[in-house]
Design a protein around this motif. Sequence first.
Motif, PDB file in Angstrom:
ATOM      1  N   PHE A  85      14.370  -3.364   3.672  1.00 42.23           N
ATOM      2  CA  PHE A  85      13.121  -2.856   3.108  1.00 42.23           C
ATOM      3  C   PHE A  85      12.025  -3.755   3.661  1.00 42.23           C
ATOM      4  O   PHE A  85      11.982  -4.948   3.369  1.00 42.23           O
ATOM      5  CB  PHE A  85      13.146  -2.927   1.572  1.00 42.23           C
ATOM      6  N   VAL A 124       9.319   4.827  -3.084  1.00 42.06           N
ATOM      7  CA  VAL A 124       8.680   3.515  -2.973  1.00 42.06           C
ATOM      8  C   VAL A 124       7.161   3.670  -2.829  1.00 42.06           C
ATOM      9  O   VAL A 124       6.388   3.026  -3.544  1.00 42.06           O
ATOM     10  CB  VAL A 124       9.280   2.719  -1.786  1.00 42.06           C
ATOM     11  N   TYR A 149       4.242  -2.702  -6.600  1.00 41.13           N
ATOM     12  CA  TYR A 149       5.114  -2.993  -5.461  1.00 41.13           C
ATOM     13  C   TYR A 149       6.546  -3.296  -5.879  1.00 41.13           C
ATOM     14  O   TYR A 149       7.495  -2.771  -5.317  1.00 41.13           O
ATOM     15  CB  TYR A 149       4.547  -4.154  -4.635  1.00 41.13           C
ATOM     16  N   GLY A 169       8.387  -0.204  -7.219  1.00 43.60           N
ATOM     17  CA  GLY A 169       8.716   0.696  -6.121  1.00 43.60           C
ATOM     18  C   GLY A 169       9.899   0.193  -5.314  1.00 43.60           C
ATOM     19  O   GLY A 169      10.825   0.946  -5.001  1.00 43.60           O
ATOM     20  N   LEU A 170       9.869  -1.099  -4.984  1.00 43.09           N
ATOM     21  CA  LEU A 170      10.979  -1.682  -4.228  1.00 43.09           C
ATOM     22  C   LEU A 170      12.273  -1.634  -5.021  1.00 43.09           C
ATOM     23  O   LEU A 170      13.317  -1.257  -4.486  1.00 43.09           O
ATOM     24  CB  LEU A 170      10.667  -3.127  -3.849  1.00 43.09           C
ATOM     25  N   GLY A 228      13.650   1.881  -5.035  1.00 46.83           N
ATOM     26  CA  GLY A 228      14.184   2.221  -3.716  1.00 46.83           C
ATOM     27  C   GLY A 228      15.494   1.510  -3.427  1.00 46.83           C
ATOM     28  O   GLY A 228      16.429   2.093  -2.881  1.00 46.83           O
TER      29      GLY A 228
END
Length: 145
Positions: A65, A98, A107, A110-111, A114
């Motif tokens: 990522f 994400v 952030y 989202g990470l 994902g």
Amino acid sequence: MPKDTITPEDEQLILAAIREAEQNTSGEIRVHIENHCEGDVLDRATEVFAELHMHLTKLRNGVLFYIAIKDHQFAVLGDAGINAIVPDHFWEDITEEVIRHFKQKHYATGLANGIRMAGEQLKAHFPYNKEGDINELRDDISFGQ
């Protein structure tokens, strides 16, 4: 420094998602965060993938990522072993999830989401093997400039 953008709480959320995802798979997940992305985001993610030696996993099942925070760039990149078997829309679905959170400046959430999505697919195709499965790559977040 991109580390300033991620709070210690954010970092813990991301690391917990990596550990959770990797509990059920032999796959390896890394996160790399930097401020700027020179050139194409997939090209840069590919460079970082190599710099982190992610292509050296036994089953070629690493997932990166990659985030360039200030340039608002994101890419998720899988190694050859994963790309050979995951559904066509796999990376696009993760990217959409994400980015949906990134647009709200969430952030870490989202990470984490994902990473969990990637973990589910990795679990299906690269299940955890108690006999001899080792953590081939570090789980910490790497930071660039």
